[in-house]
Design a protein around this motif. Structure first.
Motif, PDB file in Angstrom:
ATOM      1  N   ASP A   1      32.303  28.331  37.637  1.00  0.00           N
ATOM      2  CA  ASP A   1      32.691  29.633  37.089  1.00  0.00           C
ATOM      3  C   ASP A   1      32.151  29.765  35.662  1.00  0.00           C
ATOM      4  OD1 ASP A   1      33.789  32.092  36.662  1.00  0.00           O
ATOM      5  OD2 ASP A   1      35.826  31.550  37.258  1.00  0.00           O
ATOM      6  N   GLU A   2      31.110  30.534  35.516  1.00  0.00           N
ATOM      7  CA  GLU A   2      30.447  30.793  34.232  1.00  0.00           C
ATOM      8  C   GLU A   2      30.034  29.503  33.518  1.00  0.00           C
ATOM      9  OE1 GLU A   2      31.788  33.955  31.837  1.00  0.00           O
ATOM     10  OE2 GLU A   2      32.640  35.082  33.506  1.00  0.00           O
TER      11      GLU A   2
ATOM     12  N   GLN B   1      36.392  28.647  34.388  1.00  0.00           N
ATOM     13  CA  GLN B   1      35.818  29.572  33.401  1.00  0.00           C
ATOM     14  C   GLN B   1      36.157  29.106  31.983  1.00  0.00           C
ATOM     15  OE1 GLN B   1      36.460  33.626  34.476  1.00  0.00           O
ATOM     16  NE2 GLN B   1      35.703  34.439  32.564  1.00  0.00           N
TER      17      GLN B   1
ATOM     18  N   THR C   1      36.266  35.570  39.636  1.00  0.00           N
ATOM     19  CA  THR C   1      37.145  34.398  39.548  1.00  0.00           C
ATOM     20  C   THR C   1      38.225  34.461  40.633  1.00  0.00           C
ATOM     21  OG1 THR C   1      36.723  34.159  37.188  1.00  0.00           O
ATOM     22  CG2 THR C   1      38.719  33.132  38.019  1.00  0.00           C
TER      23      THR C   1
HETATM   24 MG   LIG Z   1      36.105  35.394  35.745  1.00  0.00          MG
END
Ligand SMILES: [Mg+2]
Ligand SMILES: Nc1ncnc2c1ncn2[C@@H]1O[C@H](COP(=O)(O)OP(=O)(O)OP(=O)(O)O)[C@@H](O)[C@H]1O
Length: 261
Positions: free
Chosen positions: A176-177, A85, A43
């Motif tokens: 992000d994810e 995220q 991140t």
């Molecule tokens: Mg992360």
């Protein structure tokens, strides 16, 4: 020339070196995964690319242009959009409002041209509306457009965030994810969405992903991180079999086992 070039990037938080001399490229048109255990720096790398963090050393180049010191609000205008995220949506607003915000947060007209509804402001308004409707259609969000985000299944909420990023008409998307919190069916749906984004819209995708099935299914190349450093790079199969990667993930499992003992 790669679409995105990261060279010798370092970022520190007090005593923690979150990124150490990180170099990697993302090629035009590919889906590229960043993998690595918790706290590896994934991140942080996204935040350096999108202008939220200033690295102490190194450079980020996008289409050959140095964007290392660009302010975060200028990054989307250059063609880089992202998702977060932890979903960053307004839960008590509708799907449509959330998606529209993507465009309005980065508008280029001034207050006066809008107050007077000058031609430039009018053109941008029409263009924004068109982008929003395209994104809604592309991600099949039509049935949900007037629904409040808070009551929707998580998979749909994730699609709303993707749609908001798409309205910026990006050349590169940072996810992000994207699969975190999704059930197997929603995860499969996400894989199809990412493939559509790559193949139909020609958008390059860089994603942080923990689910190796998603990595194998949709990613062309992978870069693996541990403790802020690149430990492996290659195809999904190559990276998953890499001894350093196996060691990094085993270490994480051992920590989890120790913590629950
Ligand atoms: Mg992360
Ligand atoms: N704003 C911050 N202030 C202080 N430390 C930070 C900050 N952001 C990240 N760090 C630290 O930098 C390191 C890398 O964190 P980062 O969030 O980039 O990891 P990650 O690979 O995304 O992990 P995860 O898989 O858990 O999301 C960690 O040690 C983290 O605690």
């Amino acid at each position: 020339m790669a679409l995105l070039e990261i060279s010798d990037l370092s970022k520190r938080f007090g005593g923690v070196r979150a990124l150490k001399d990180v170099s990697m490229n993302v090629e035009q048109g590919e889906v590229h995964a960043l993998i690595g255990p918790n706290g590896a720096g994934k991140t942080t790398l996204f935040n350096c690319i999108s202008g939220l963090y200033r690295p102490e050393q190194g450079a980020v180049r996008f289409k050959g242009r140095d964007i290392t010191r660009k302010a975060s609000h200028k990054i989307p205008q250059l063609g880089i959009a992202r998702t977060f995220q932890n979903l960053e949506l307004f839960r008590n607003a509708t799907v449509l409002d959330n998606i529209m915000l993507g465009r309005y947060m980065h508008k280029r007209t001034t207050f006066f041209s809008e107050a007077l509804f000058l031609p430039k402001a009018r053109r941008q308004e029409v263009e924004s509306r068109r982008k929003v409707e395209e994104a809604i259609d592309f991600l099949d969000l039509q049935p949900y457009r007037n629904r409040m985000v808070a009551g929707l299944p998580f998979g749909i909420q994730k699609c709303v965030e993707l749609a908001r990023a798409l309205t910026l008409d990006p050349e590169l998307m940072l996810l992000d994810e994207p699969s975190s919190g999704l059930n197997p069916e929603e995860t499969q749906d996400l894989c199809f969405r990412i493939e559509d984004i790559q193949e139909e819209l020609g958008i390059t995708v860089l994603l942080v992903e923990h689910d190796m099935r998603v990595v194998s299914e949709v990613c062309d190349r992978v870069t693996a991180f541990d403790f802020g450093e690149v430990i492996a790079r290659g195809t999904p199969e190559e990276v998953q079999q890499h001894p350093e990667v196996i060691k990094a993930y085993l270490g994480e499992e051992e920590e989890d086992a120790a913590a629950s003992a």
